[in-house]
Every structure is written in structure tokens, then in C-alpha cells.
Design a protein around this motif. Structure first.
Motif, mmCIF file in Angstrom:
data_model
loop_
_atom_site.group_PDB
_atom_site.id
_atom_site.type_symbol
_atom_site.label_atom_id
_atom_site.label_comp_id
_atom_site.label_asym_id
_atom_site.label_seq_id
_atom_site.Cartn_x
_atom_site.Cartn_y
_atom_site.Cartn_z
ATOM 1 N N HIS A 276 16.520 20.238 13.020
ATOM 2 C CA HIS A 276 17.254 19.951 11.781
ATOM 3 C C HIS A 276 17.677 18.484 11.705
ATOM 4 O O HIS A 276 17.442 17.793 10.721
ATOM 5 C CB HIS A 276 18.465 20.877 11.734
ATOM 6 N N ASN A 277 18.276 17.992 12.783
ATOM 7 C CA ASN A 277 18.746 16.605 12.798
ATOM 8 C C ASN A 277 17.595 15.615 12.679
ATOM 9 O O ASN A 277 17.694 14.611 11.961
ATOM 10 C CB ASN A 277 19.527 16.337 14.084
ATOM 11 N N ASN A 278 16.505 15.878 13.392
ATOM 12 C CA ASN A 278 15.349 14.974 13.335
ATOM 13 C C ASN A 278 14.794 14.863 11.926
ATOM 14 O O ASN A 278 14.470 13.765 11.454
ATOM 15 C CB ASN A 278 14.254 15.451 14.290
ATOM 16 N N LEU A 279 14.669 15.993 11.241
ATOM 17 C CA LEU A 279 14.121 15.967 9.882
ATOM 18 C C LEU A 279 15.017 15.174 8.944
ATOM 19 O O LEU A 279 14.549 14.303 8.207
ATOM 20 C CB LEU A 279 13.942 17.394 9.374
ATOM 21 N N LEU A 280 16.301 15.479 8.970
ATOM 22 C CA LEU A 280 17.219 14.815 8.047
ATOM 23 C C LEU A 280 17.316 13.317 8.314
ATOM 24 O O LEU A 280 17.320 12.502 7.386
ATOM 25 C CB LEU A 280 18.602 15.451 8.135
#
Length: 259
Positions: free
Chosen positions: A8-12
Motif C-alpha cells: 500500500h505504501n509503495n503504491l501511494l
């Protein structure tokens, strides 16, 4: 769950850089960000909502009730894995450099209002203040005050139009701890408009019809885009990034905040 949060963090964060975003600080499982323009913030928000559906979430997320796939009656994927709530508001915050991180921090009533707007959204939603509606609509239609147009980038406008932003007015809401209410609206891409029919848990489709529909007067761009977003505006001659508060929340009620 740690794998899911990492994905999630990587995508955002990856798309945040593409849109010119800036991480101000983290707050627990949330973070605060800033963008150079309102349209850049909108671009980031709507793209994030779409891309989160296609993350390779671990089986333990997809097999649980809160992470299962949900489709509308037309076969459009509405929810899958972690979901995020986003809130955007524009204004002029108080700016201070953090003495420990040396990063610019944003404070004041504008930031508080952004956080409350975000908190009013459900997972998978983008809640927008009235200020942003005016500026984004002006940018997308090439009308309105010059100030609302001069900072908008051609790339952001093009991408928002491609994704077909749809605006759903919510009306005036009371914000916790703030005296003045706010006129807010929900922003969706046309493909995700069915999220308006998800019940508050985000787990089931309601049987009631959408209201208003994309063809109603609430959608001034039925063939292209209608967007509402709010990001913090600093004066045009100020090089600092404009803060945008965004909050994200998974269907299991995780929260991410962005200014």
C-alpha cells in the motif's frame, strides 16, 4: 498485514512523486502530504483509488470479509484489498520547519479543516471541500478567475479528463471541533461511481439507486470530467509546496491522512 501495508505504501508514495507530491509527516498509520496545485492533488487521489484495486494483495487480505472483491451489476470492480479514504482542502496554512527533520510542516485551522473533511469520508471515497470544487472546475473547463488557472498543469488536466471525474454533492456538514460547517462533495472516477452504493461498512451494495446520477445537474461535465478537490494554496510567488491533507482508510477502518 505488514506485507499489505508495505504494498500500500509503495503504491501511494510512488505515484505521489509522479504528481509532484511531498510527504510532510506521518501520523500513526496515516500521513500528511502536500502538492503544488489542486489538480495535481486530484490526479493523485483518483489514480490511487484505481491502482489500489490492482495491487497483488496477499491471500489473507483477499480472503477476509473486509478485503474481498466487490463488483457492481455491470461487472465493474469496486473494491478489492485495502481501501483508502482521502480528503482534500485548499487554503493557506501556517508553515514551520521541523527542527528535527528539517522538513516543512503545515499547521493551523486550514490543516485542521482538511483533517476533518478527510475524517468524514468512508473507505474508497475522496471527500472534497467547496474551495477545491471551484478551482478544479475552472481548470477543467478553462473558465473562471485567472488565479484558479495559472498554476494548473496540462498533464494533470489531461489525466483527470481521461479518468472521467464525477462529482457527487453531499451538502453541508458539521466538522468536529470546528465552528463553521463545510459544503463537501465526493469525487469518483466514472468507473468507480458504483462505490456510492456501498453501505457504510463497504462490504455490500445497497439496493437503492444512485442519487444524483452522472447526468444530473450535479455533474457539469457528463462527457468528460467533473471534479472536486481541495488542496492548500500558498501565494503564487511562494515556492513551497501547497499542503494537501489526505486521509486514507481501509475497509477494516485504517486511516491515511493527506493535506
Amino acid at each position: 498485514m505488514s506485507t499489505a501495508i508495505h504494498l500500500h505504501n509503495n503504491l501511494l508514495l510512488q505515484h505521489l512523486l509522479v504528481c509532484g507530491g511531498y510527504i510532510v509527516k506521518t501520523e500513526g498509520d496515516a500521513f500528511m502530504g502536500a502538492f503544488p496545485t489542486t489538480l495535481a492533488a486530484v490526479w493523485w487521489c483518483i489514480t490511487a483509488q484505481i491502482q489500489l484495486l490492482h495491487v497483488p494483495w496477499p491471500p489473507e487480505i483477499l480472503n477476509c470479509e473486509e478485503g474481498k472483491e466487490i463488483y457492481d451489476e455491470h461487472g465493474n470492480l469496486l473494491a478489492r484489498g485495502l481501501s483508502v479514504r482521502l480528503g482534500i482542502h485548499s487554503g493557506t496554512p501556517s508553515c514551520e520547519r521541523d527542527p528535527i527533520t528539517s522538513r516543512m510542516d503545515y499547521l493551523g485551522s486550514m490543516v485542521n479543516r482538511s483533517a476533518r473533511i478527510c475524517a468524514s469520508a468512508l473507505g474508497g471515497q475522496i471527500m472534497c471541500s467547496a474551495n477545491v470544487v471551484c478551482e478544479v472546475n475552472a481548470g477543467l473547463s478553462n473558465i473562471g478567475p485567472a488565479r484558479a488557472l495559472e498554476h494548473q498543469t496540462a498533464q494533470a488536466i489531461e489525466e483527470i479528463r481521461k479518468l472521467q471525474m464525477v462529482l457527487i454533492p453531499v451538502g453541508e456538514i458539521k466538522l468536529k471541533g470546528l465552528e463553521a460547517p463545510e459544503m463537501v462533495s465526493l469525487a469518483y472516477t466514472r468507473a468507480l461511481l458504483g462505490r456510492q452504493r456501498l453501505d457504510p461498512s463497504g462490504l455490500h451494495l445497497s439496493t437503492s439507486p444512485l442519487s444524483p446520477t452522472p447526468e444530473s445537474p450535479a455533474d457539469p461535465y457528463p462527457d468528460n470530467t467533473a471534479a472536486q478537490v481541495t488542496c492548500d494554496q500558498t501565494p503564487s510567488d511562494d515556492p513551497r509546496p501547497r499542503p494537501l491533507r489526505h486521509t486514507h482508510r481501509s475497509r477494516p477502518h485504517r486511516v491515511l491522512k493527506i493535506i
